[in-house]
Write a protein that holds these residues in place. Sequence first.
Motif, PDB file in Angstrom:
ATOM      1  N   LEU A  31     -56.198 110.392 -40.270  1.00  0.00           N
ATOM      2  CA  LEU A  31     -55.526 109.314 -40.997  1.00  0.00           C
ATOM      3  C   LEU A  31     -54.031 109.602 -41.150  1.00  0.00           C
ATOM      4  CD1 LEU A  31     -58.250 108.586 -43.700  1.00  0.00           C
ATOM      5  CD2 LEU A  31     -57.719 107.246 -41.646  1.00  0.00           C
ATOM      6  N   ILE A  32     -53.672 110.847 -41.432  1.00  0.00           N
ATOM      7  CA  ILE A  32     -52.250 111.228 -41.524  1.00  0.00           C
ATOM      8  C   ILE A  32     -51.543 110.876 -40.209  1.00  0.00           C
ATOM      9  CG2 ILE A  32     -50.610 113.134 -41.777  1.00  0.00           C
ATOM     10  CD1 ILE A  32     -52.826 114.583 -43.444  1.00  0.00           C
ATOM     11  N   ALA A  33     -52.238 111.107 -39.095  1.00  0.00           N
ATOM     12  CA  ALA A  33     -51.644 110.829 -37.782  1.00  0.00           C
ATOM     13  C   ALA A  33     -51.355 109.343 -37.601  1.00  0.00           C
ATOM     14  CB  ALA A  33     -52.584 111.317 -36.681  1.00  0.00           C
ATOM     15  N   GLU A  34     -52.113 108.491 -38.284  1.00  0.00           N
ATOM     16  CA  GLU A  34     -51.911 107.050 -38.137  1.00  0.00           C
ATOM     17  C   GLU A  34     -50.665 106.542 -38.856  1.00  0.00           C
ATOM     18  OE1 GLU A  34     -55.175 104.319 -38.566  1.00  0.00           O
ATOM     19  OE2 GLU A  34     -56.609 105.950 -38.278  1.00  0.00           O
ATOM     20  N   TRP A  35     -50.281 107.195 -39.965  1.00  0.00           N
ATOM     21  CA  TRP A  35     -49.141 106.666 -40.718  1.00  0.00           C
ATOM     22  C   TRP A  35     -47.936 107.605 -40.756  1.00  0.00           C
ATOM     23  CZ3 TRP A  35     -47.302 109.198 -45.012  1.00  0.00           C
ATOM     24  CH2 TRP A  35     -48.163 110.129 -45.618  1.00  0.00           C
ATOM     25  N   LEU A  36     -48.126 108.887 -40.436  1.00  0.00           N
ATOM     26  CA  LEU A  36     -47.010 109.835 -40.523  1.00  0.00           C
ATOM     27  C   LEU A  36     -46.756 110.478 -39.164  1.00  0.00           C
ATOM     28  CD1 LEU A  36     -44.929 111.189 -42.413  1.00  0.00           C
ATOM     29  CD2 LEU A  36     -46.691 112.871 -42.989  1.00  0.00           C
ATOM     30  N   MET A  99     -43.719 109.635 -53.999  1.00  0.00           N
ATOM     31  CA  MET A  99     -43.367 110.644 -53.022  1.00  0.00           C
ATOM     32  C   MET A  99     -41.965 111.138 -53.348  1.00  0.00           C
ATOM     33  SD  MET A  99     -41.550 111.809 -50.246  1.00  0.00           S
ATOM     34  CE  MET A  99     -40.434 110.432 -50.325  1.00  0.00           C
ATOM     35  N   GLU A 100     -41.820 112.442 -53.438  1.00  0.00           N
ATOM     36  CA  GLU A 100     -40.491 113.027 -53.640  1.00  0.00           C
ATOM     37  C   GLU A 100     -40.287 114.113 -52.603  1.00  0.00           C
ATOM     38  OE1 GLU A 100     -37.834 115.575 -56.850  1.00  0.00           O
ATOM     39  OE2 GLU A 100     -39.594 114.492 -57.561  1.00  0.00           O
ATOM     40  N   GLN A 101     -39.190 113.998 -51.861  1.00  0.00           N
ATOM     41  CA  GLN A 101     -38.783 115.075 -50.960  1.00  0.00           C
ATOM     42  C   GLN A 101     -37.522 115.675 -51.548  1.00  0.00           C
ATOM     43  OE1 GLN A 101     -38.004 114.130 -46.816  1.00  0.00           O
ATOM     44  NE2 GLN A 101     -37.970 116.296 -46.252  1.00  0.00           N
ATOM     45  N   SER A 102     -37.609 116.928 -51.969  1.00  0.00           N
ATOM     46  CA  SER A 102     -36.476 117.579 -52.625  1.00  0.00           C
ATOM     47  C   SER A 102     -36.026 118.789 -51.819  1.00  0.00           C
ATOM     48  CB  SER A 102     -36.864 118.017 -54.041  1.00  0.00           C
ATOM     49  OG  SER A 102     -37.960 118.917 -53.987  1.00  0.00           O
ATOM     50  N   TYR A 112     -30.622 113.656 -45.416  1.00  0.00           N
ATOM     51  CA  TYR A 112     -30.895 112.920 -46.659  1.00  0.00           C
ATOM     52  C   TYR A 112     -30.964 111.416 -46.389  1.00  0.00           C
ATOM     53  CZ  TYR A 112     -30.165 111.276 -51.466  1.00  0.00           C
ATOM     54  OH  TYR A 112     -30.276 110.640 -52.677  1.00  0.00           O
ATOM     55  N   ARG A 113     -29.975 110.904 -45.679  1.00  0.00           N
ATOM     56  CA  ARG A 113     -29.967 109.467 -45.358  1.00  0.00           C
ATOM     57  C   ARG A 113     -31.148 109.102 -44.457  1.00  0.00           C
ATOM     58  NH1 ARG A 113     -24.393 110.490 -45.116  1.00  0.00           N
ATOM     59  NH2 ARG A 113     -24.448 110.579 -42.844  1.00  0.00           N
ATOM     60  N   GLY A 114     -31.475 109.980 -43.527  1.00  0.00           N
ATOM     61  CA  GLY A 114     -32.615 109.733 -42.649  1.00  0.00           C
ATOM     62  C   GLY A 114     -33.912 109.640 -43.435  1.00  0.00           C
ATOM     63  N   ALA A 115     -34.086 110.532 -44.409  1.00  0.00           N
ATOM     64  CA  ALA A 115     -35.294 110.520 -45.240  1.00  0.00           C
ATOM     65  C   ALA A 115     -35.345 109.262 -46.098  1.00  0.00           C
ATOM     66  CB  ALA A 115     -35.346 111.770 -46.119  1.00  0.00           C
ATOM     67  N   GLN A 116     -34.183 108.800 -46.575  1.00  0.00           N
ATOM     68  CA  GLN A 116     -34.144 107.573 -47.384  1.00  0.00           C
ATOM     69  C   GLN A 116     -34.636 106.365 -46.587  1.00  0.00           C
ATOM     70  OE1 GLN A 116     -29.947 107.931 -48.600  1.00  0.00           O
ATOM     71  NE2 GLN A 116     -30.661 107.823 -50.718  1.00  0.00           N
ATOM     72  N   VAL A 117     -34.392 106.377 -45.291  1.00  0.00           N
ATOM     73  CA  VAL A 117     -34.831 105.286 -44.422  1.00  0.00           C
ATOM     74  C   VAL A 117     -36.281 105.500 -43.984  1.00  0.00           C
ATOM     75  CG1 VAL A 117     -34.477 104.231 -42.150  1.00  0.00           C
ATOM     76  CG2 VAL A 117     -32.512 104.744 -43.613  1.00  0.00           C
ATOM     77  N   ALA A 118     -36.632 106.739 -43.638  1.00  0.00           N
ATOM     78  CA  ALA A 118     -37.941 107.022 -43.044  1.00  0.00           C
ATOM     79  C   ALA A 118     -39.101 106.896 -44.023  1.00  0.00           C
ATOM     80  CB  ALA A 118     -37.931 108.416 -42.426  1.00  0.00           C
ATOM     81  N   TRP A 119     -38.953 107.410 -45.243  1.00  0.00           N
ATOM     82  CA  TRP A 119     -40.105 107.429 -46.157  1.00  0.00           C
ATOM     83  C   TRP A 119     -40.605 106.032 -46.525  1.00  0.00           C
ATOM     84  CZ3 TRP A 119     -43.420 111.013 -46.181  1.00  0.00           C
ATOM     85  CH2 TRP A 119     -43.056 112.340 -45.971  1.00  0.00           C
TER      86      TRP A 119
END
Length: 134
Positions: A31-36, A99-102, A112-119
């Motif tokens: 399932l992780i493979a389907e969305w991430l 979800m928090e990526q720190s 940082y900007r990439g993560a803001q778009v990707a998540w």
Amino acid sequence: MSETEILAVVVEWEFPFPPEKIWRALTQPHLIAEWLMTNDFQAQVGHDFRLSADWGSVDCRVRTVEPHRALSYSWDTKDLVSVVSWTLTPTSAGTVLRMEQSGFRQDQQPYYRGAQVAWPRFLANLEQVLARMG
């Protein structure tokens, strides 16, 4: 903001599904493979796993496992060492998933900007996977 201040990306999303269903999508490799990304994840503290995509891979280690409540893992790429934390909070309508990526340093603005778009995209994909699940 100081040079040493650490940045985090936080996305909260309310799903019309119970925490148990979302937990499955966060912890079952197929399932992780389907969305991430493709992976060899196991919901076991200390388990090392890798997330892989066409652009490369991320080395991870499970840090926290609280079934149906919380999950966290390290998220290490070539230059970025961070932590991704998931928190599931039941609501009357379903579940709020946070979800928090720190761990982003000031000199890591592109990450940082990439993560803001990707998540948000990953969570939109997660919503589609949850809707298809039995």
